[in-house]
Design a protein around this motif. Structure first.
Motif, PDB file in Angstrom:
ATOM      1  N   ILE A   7       0.844  -1.200   0.000  1.00  0.00           N
ATOM      2  CA  ILE A   7       0.000   0.000   0.000  1.00  0.00           C
ATOM      3  C   ILE A   7       0.879   1.250   0.000  1.00  0.00           C
ATOM      4  N   LEU A   8       1.888   1.287   0.859  1.00  0.00           N
ATOM      5  CA  LEU A   8       2.787   2.441   0.924  1.00  0.00           C
ATOM      6  C   LEU A   8       3.544   2.627  -0.390  1.00  0.00           C
ATOM      7  N   HIS A   9       3.964   1.522  -0.988  1.00  0.00           N
ATOM      8  CA  HIS A   9       4.675   1.574  -2.270  1.00  0.00           C
ATOM      9  C   HIS A   9       3.779   2.161  -3.368  1.00  0.00           C
ATOM     10  N   VAL A  10       2.555   1.678  -3.468  1.00  0.00           N
ATOM     11  CA  VAL A  10       1.635   2.160  -4.503  1.00  0.00           C
ATOM     12  C   VAL A  10       1.261   3.619  -4.247  1.00  0.00           C
ATOM     13  N   LEU A  11       0.980   3.970  -2.999  1.00  0.00           N
ATOM     14  CA  LEU A  11       0.665   5.365  -2.674  1.00  0.00           C
ATOM     15  C   LEU A  11       1.831   6.288  -3.012  1.00  0.00           C
ATOM     16  N   ALA A  12       3.037   5.865  -2.664  1.00  0.00           N
ATOM     17  CA  ALA A  12       4.213   6.683  -2.984  1.00  0.00           C
ATOM     18  C   ALA A  12       4.345   6.860  -4.483  1.00  0.00           C
ATOM     19  N   ALA A  13       4.101   5.802  -5.242  1.00  0.00           N
ATOM     20  CA  ALA A  13       4.202   5.891  -6.701  1.00  0.00           C
ATOM     21  C   ALA A  13       3.150   6.850  -7.263  1.00  0.00           C
ATOM     22  N   VAL A  14       1.930   6.733  -6.798  1.00  0.00           N
ATOM     23  CA  VAL A  14       0.856   7.589  -7.307  1.00  0.00           C
ATOM     24  C   VAL A  14       1.094   9.045  -6.901  1.00  0.00           C
ATOM     25  N   ILE A  15       1.432   9.259  -5.641  1.00  0.00           N
ATOM     26  CA  ILE A  15       1.583  10.614  -5.123  1.00  0.00           C
ATOM     27  C   ILE A  15       2.847  11.290  -5.649  1.00  0.00           C
ATOM     28  N   ALA A  16       3.908  10.540  -5.840  1.00  0.00           N
ATOM     29  CA  ALA A  16       5.177  11.151  -6.251  1.00  0.00           C
ATOM     30  C   ALA A  16       5.376  11.155  -7.762  1.00  0.00           C
ATOM     31  N   VAL A  17       5.163  10.044  -8.410  1.00  0.00           N
ATOM     32  CA  VAL A  17       5.459   9.946  -9.837  1.00  0.00           C
ATOM     33  C   VAL A  17       4.372  10.624 -10.670  1.00  0.00           C
ATOM     34  N   HIS A  51       8.463  23.328 -13.027  1.00  0.00           N
ATOM     35  CA  HIS A  51       9.800  22.794 -12.742  1.00  0.00           C
ATOM     36  C   HIS A  51       9.938  22.456 -11.261  1.00  0.00           C
ATOM     37  N   ARG A  52       9.428  23.326 -10.426  1.00  0.00           N
ATOM     38  CA  ARG A  52       9.517  23.053  -8.977  1.00  0.00           C
ATOM     39  C   ARG A  52       8.746  21.791  -8.607  1.00  0.00           C
ATOM     40  N   ILE A  53       7.577  21.608  -9.195  1.00  0.00           N
ATOM     41  CA  ILE A  53       6.805  20.388  -8.950  1.00  0.00           C
ATOM     42  C   ILE A  53       7.634  19.171  -9.342  1.00  0.00           C
ATOM     43  N   CYS A  54       8.238  19.228 -10.525  1.00  0.00           N
ATOM     44  CA  CYS A  54       9.054  18.097 -10.983  1.00  0.00           C
ATOM     45  C   CYS A  54      10.218  17.840 -10.032  1.00  0.00           C
ATOM     46  N   ARG A  55      10.896  18.890  -9.622  1.00  0.00           N
ATOM     47  CA  ARG A  55      12.071  18.744  -8.760  1.00  0.00           C
ATOM     48  C   ARG A  55      11.695  18.209  -7.375  1.00  0.00           C
ATOM     49  N   VAL A  56      10.663  18.787  -6.772  1.00  0.00           N
ATOM     50  CA  VAL A  56      10.265  18.379  -5.416  1.00  0.00           C
ATOM     51  C   VAL A  56       9.736  16.947  -5.408  1.00  0.00           C
ATOM     52  N   TYR A  57       8.858  16.632  -6.353  1.00  0.00           N
ATOM     53  CA  TYR A  57       8.276  15.299  -6.376  1.00  0.00           C
ATOM     54  C   TYR A  57       9.267  14.237  -6.839  1.00  0.00           C
ATOM     55  N   ALA A  58      10.305  14.647  -7.554  1.00  0.00           N
ATOM     56  CA  ALA A  58      11.381  13.695  -7.874  1.00  0.00           C
ATOM     57  C   ALA A  58      12.063  13.259  -6.582  1.00  0.00           C
ATOM     58  N   GLY A  59      12.253  14.196  -5.671  1.00  0.00           N
ATOM     59  CA  GLY A  59      12.826  13.850  -4.363  1.00  0.00           C
ATOM     60  C   GLY A  59      11.894  12.966  -3.553  1.00  0.00           C
ATOM     61  N   VAL A  60      10.620  13.315  -3.544  1.00  0.00           N
ATOM     62  CA  VAL A  60       9.632  12.498  -2.826  1.00  0.00           C
ATOM     63  C   VAL A  60       9.570  11.098  -3.444  1.00  0.00           C
ATOM     64  N   GLY A  61       9.795  11.025  -4.758  1.00  0.00           N
ATOM     65  CA  GLY A  61       9.747   9.754  -5.473  1.00  0.00           C
ATOM     66  C   GLY A  61      10.777   8.748  -5.025  1.00  0.00           C
ATOM     67  N   LEU A  62      11.778   9.185  -4.284  1.00  0.00           N
ATOM     68  CA  LEU A  62      12.765   8.240  -3.760  1.00  0.00           C
ATOM     69  C   LEU A  62      12.116   7.220  -2.822  1.00  0.00           C
ATOM     70  N   ALA A  63      10.957   7.568  -2.283  1.00  0.00           N
ATOM     71  CA  ALA A  63      10.236   6.631  -1.415  1.00  0.00           C
ATOM     72  C   ALA A  63       9.704   5.431  -2.200  1.00  0.00           C
ATOM     73  N   VAL A  64       9.478   5.599  -3.493  1.00  0.00           N
ATOM     74  CA  VAL A  64       8.902   4.515  -4.299  1.00  0.00           C
ATOM     75  C   VAL A  64       9.820   3.291  -4.309  1.00  0.00           C
ATOM     76  N   PRO A  65      11.095   3.414  -4.705  1.00  0.00           N
ATOM     77  CA  PRO A  65      11.940   2.213  -4.677  1.00  0.00           C
ATOM     78  C   PRO A  65      12.231   1.718  -3.263  1.00  0.00           C
ATOM     79  N   VAL A  66      12.261   2.610  -2.298  1.00  0.00           N
ATOM     80  CA  VAL A  66      12.494   2.178  -0.911  1.00  0.00           C
ATOM     81  C   VAL A  66      11.370   1.246  -0.473  1.00  0.00           C
ATOM     82  N   PHE A  67      10.127   1.689  -0.655  1.00  0.00           N
ATOM     83  CA  PHE A  67       8.993   0.831  -0.292  1.00  0.00           C
ATOM     84  C   PHE A  67       8.895  -0.365  -1.227  1.00  0.00           C
TER      85      PHE A  67
END
Length: 157
Positions: A7-17, A51-67
């Motif tokens: 669930i955390l992995h899928v949420l991170a993917a949807v919210i970040a990517v 650009h800021r959205i892309c940059r910030v959410y790229a950082g948040v997206g690091l949670a996707v492979p972690v989960f």
């Protein structure tokens, strides 16, 4: 525990990517509009926001492979071919985003702030950026398909 991690992995993917794919896809058109109307500061502001959205959410997206790794480990599928391919494609997507898309967006923003580049050069840069963003999006779409279909899985999906 596997369900919670999934669930955390899928949420991170949807919210970040998701925001990166949408904002990244909107960026080239926004740059074109801003370049065509240099007297409208709101156009340049929209480009900087995307650009800021892309940059910030790229950082948040690091949670996707972690989960993702935590989920795969708890499900004992780390050696599955579909997962290894997904991991490689995720890595390629991260490289495309971090080393190609985001820097190209920064160049485009700098161009809006008074570059002396001619219109043909700017148009070529925007086309290249659109292609890179499309590549990033296709990589993520492929990973998503692999995560759903999971070739060779016993779920029958």
């Amino acid at each position: 525990m596997s369900k919670i991690l999934l669930i955390l992995h899928v949420l991170a993917a949807v919210i970040a990517v998701g925001p990166v794919t949408v904002a990244g896809s909107m960026f080239p058109a926004a740059v074109r509009r801003a370049a065509a109307a240099p007297d409208k500061p709101e156009s340049a502001a929209a480009v900087r926001l995307l650009h800021r959205i892309c940059r910030v959410y790229a950082g948040v997206g690091l949670a996707v492979p972690v989960f993702g790794f935590a989920t795969a480990s708890s499900m004992h599928v780390l050696g599955s071919a579909w997962l290894i391919v997904s991991i490689v494609l995720t890595g390629v997507a991260a490289v495309v985003l971090a080393l190609l898309v985001l820097p190209a967006q920064e160049v485009a923003i700098a161009g809006l702030n008074g570059s002396d580049a001619d219109a043909a050069t700017v148009a070529a840069q925007i086309r290249r950026l659109a292609m890179l963003t499309g590549t990033f999006n296709l990589l993520w779409a492929t990973v998503t398909i692999l995560m759903i279909v999971r070739p060779g899985s016993s779920t029958g999906a």
